[in-house]
Design an enzyme around this catalytic site. Sequence first.
Site, PDB file in Angstrom:
ATOM      1  N   ARG A 128       3.045  -7.572   1.435  1.00  0.00           N
ATOM      2  CA  ARG A 128       2.415  -6.342   1.890  1.00  0.00           C
ATOM      3  C   ARG A 128       2.859  -6.065   3.315  1.00  0.00           C
ATOM      4  O   ARG A 128       3.305  -6.962   4.022  1.00  0.00           O
ATOM      5  CB  ARG A 128       0.889  -6.454   1.841  1.00  0.00           C
ATOM      6  N   HIS A 129       2.708  -4.831   3.740  1.00  0.00           N
ATOM      7  CA  HIS A 129       3.120  -4.477   5.090  1.00  0.00           C
ATOM      8  C   HIS A 129       2.236  -5.173   6.125  1.00  0.00           C
ATOM      9  O   HIS A 129       1.028  -5.329   5.920  1.00  0.00           O
ATOM     10  CB  HIS A 129       3.052  -2.964   5.291  1.00  0.00           C
ATOM     11  N   GLU A 130       2.865  -5.568   7.223  1.00  0.00           N
ATOM     12  CA  GLU A 130       2.123  -6.193   8.313  1.00  0.00           C
ATOM     13  C   GLU A 130       1.080  -5.218   8.839  1.00  0.00           C
ATOM     14  O   GLU A 130       1.306  -4.003   8.895  1.00  0.00           O
ATOM     15  CB  GLU A 130       3.093  -6.591   9.432  1.00  0.00           C
TER      16      GLU A 130
END
Length: 650
Positions: A283-285
Site C-alpha cells: 500500500r502507499h506510504e
Amino acid sequence: MAKGKLKKKPEGTSSVSGVAQANQKEMTLQEECFSPLAALALVVAVCVVPLTADISPPGLSHHKHKALKMDEAILTVNNELDAEVVVSWVSERCYQCLYQQLGVLPAAPNPGQPSSANYIVSTQHEIRLQLSSATVNKELCTVPFHFGEHGNYSLWVKNLNNASVVNCSVVTDAEPVYSYIPILVAFLIFAGLALASAIGTKILGLDVVKGILFRIGSSMETERLINSELGSPGRTVSLVADNILPPAPSPSKRLRSLDTFRGLSLVIMVFVNYGGGRYWFFRHESWNGLTVADLVFPWFVFIMGTSVALSINSMLRVGATRLSLLRKVAWRSAQLFAIGVFIINPNYCQGPLSWDNLRIPGVLQRLAWSYLAVACLDLLVARGHLDILTTEAWWSPGLDVLLYWPAWLCVLLLEVVWLCLTFLLPVPDCPTGYLGPGGIGDMGQYTNCTGGAAALIDRWLLGESHVYQTPSSRVIYSTGMPHDPEGVLGSINSILMAFLGLQAGKIILHYRDLHTSIISRFLIWGLLLGVISAILTKCSTDQGFIPVNKNLWSLSYVTTLACFAFVLLVLVYYTVDVKRWWSGAPFYYPGMNSILVYVGHEVFEEYFPFRWSMANSQSHAEHLTQNLVATSCWVFISYMLYRKKIFWKI
C-alpha cells in the site's frame, strides 16, 4: 498503521485499527513457451496458495481470534497500581506525532488483584505505548513493541518492591499467526513456474527434440512453424525445397527491454491496485518514505518519456512534420485525460458520475499532462537524422544533453517554479514551505495544513470536492483534510520524471548498438540522481531538506525513483536486448498493451474472475490469492491479444 481513533467494540473491548480503509486504486522460442496452457497453469498454481496459512499455530485457542481483523492483535492491560492509569499509543512510523488515548484503567481494587481492560492494537508497524497517571498527568513509563497479527498480549503495570518506580512489561500470552507465509508460498510457486519455463525452453532447443517435433509434424503448416519459430533443424533442411520456406524476418528495431520494463511496472501497479493481499508494504506510504506501491507509477511515467524520444525520432525520420505530430500528441493527451476523468474516475463506484463529487486529477490525467509537456519539448528540439552529427568534437561526450539545451532549460525553469510555489507561497494558518501531513503530525500544531502549498493550489484551482477525499495520510496521521497525490503542483515533477525518461531515450538513440556506452551512461545518470537524493533527504526519511514523498511528488521522490529506474533499465536492457537471456515474458505482453490493461483492470475490477465473494475476508492468504489471480488474468489476456495481433493504442 493505526489511525489513532478510539472505537468502541462490543463486550467492553476498545479498538484502534491500523488497517487503511481506502487506498488509491491507485525471442521467439522463449516467447512461445508462454503458451495459453502455461498461462492457465500459472493461474491454477496461484489458486493453490494455502488458505490456511493464517491459521493459528498448534495450541493457540482459536476463539480468541474471532473478533480480530487483519493486522490486529489483542492487548490486555493489567493495572496493579492504586491509581488510575491512562493508556496511550503512537506509531513509530508517525513522525513527531501526538499520543492517542487508548483507554483509562481504574486503580486496582485490592492488592494483588489488578484491574484490566482489553484493547485491539495494530500490528502493521511497531507502536509505542505510554502509560501515565490520570490524576497528576505524569508519565509512568513507555513501552515500544511490535505486536504480531492475531496475537494475544498482556501489559502489566506494577510497582517494583513497593517503590515509587513503575515497571511496565509486555508478555505474550498466545503466539501470533504467520501472516507472511502466503507471500512465501506464492513466491515459490512463481519461481517454480519460471524455472520450469526456463528448463522447457532449453529442452525444446535441443537438436534431438527439434528432430522429434519435426517428424511428428507432417503438415506444411507444422513444418513452417518448426522452422520459423523453433529454428530450422540442420539435419532436415535438405528435405524441404528452398522456395517453400518463408523469407527470414528482418530483425526488429523495437527494444523489447522497454516494453518489458513498462509491463513490469504495469503488472505491479495492477497487483497493488487490486489490494496486494492487504499487506501494508503493498500500500502507499502514509506520508514520507517508500513502499512497493510507491515505485511503479513513476517508473511508468519514466518509460513513457523514453518511448516518446524513440517514437518522435522514428516519425521525423520518415518525413512527418512537427505540426502533424503536435496535433497527434494533443489529441492523444486529450483522450487520456478524458478516459481518466469519465471512465475510471473512482467516484463512479458510488453511482452515476456527478459534477458535485467528480475527481478531476488522477493517474491517466497525470500521464496526459506529462506526455503533452514532454512530447512538446521534444518536438521543439528533436533531430530526425542523428547519424550526421559529429562525434569528434570535445563536447561530443555530452551530445545527448547539449544538443537539447532549450528543453533542459524549460524543465529547469519548471523546477524553479515548483520550488518557489512549494516553499514561498503563503498558506493561510500554516507555516510557509510546510511539507508535512497535518493531522496529529508535528505535535498537532498544523492539523489542517496537509500538503501545504500543493493542497492549497488544488483547492483553489479545482475545488475541495474535486480532489481525492481519502488520502493515505489519514492512516497514520489521522488527517481530515482532502489531498490529491495526483494534484496540480506535483504534475511539474512528473514532467521532470518523464523528461529523465526522455533522456534515457536520447542515450539509446545517440549510442544505438553501442551497448557499453548505453549501459555506462545509464549507470552514471543513476549515480548522479542518487547523490542528489542523498543530499536532499540527508539519507533520512523525515529529516531532510525535501523528504521522499509520493503524496507530494517531491523533488527527492523523483530523483530517487529515477535513480532506481535507470538501474532497473540497465538490468532489463542487458538481459533482454544485449545478452538475450530473457525474452521479457510474461511482462512483455502487458507492456505491449498497457493502456488496455490499465483501463480494463480499473473498469472490470468488481467482476469475476478479478473478484469474488470470499469465505474469509480477513485472511491475507485469500486476498493474496484473489489479487494474484486477477493480475495473472490480465497477463494472460494481454498474451492472447498479442498472439492475435490486437493492440489498443490511442
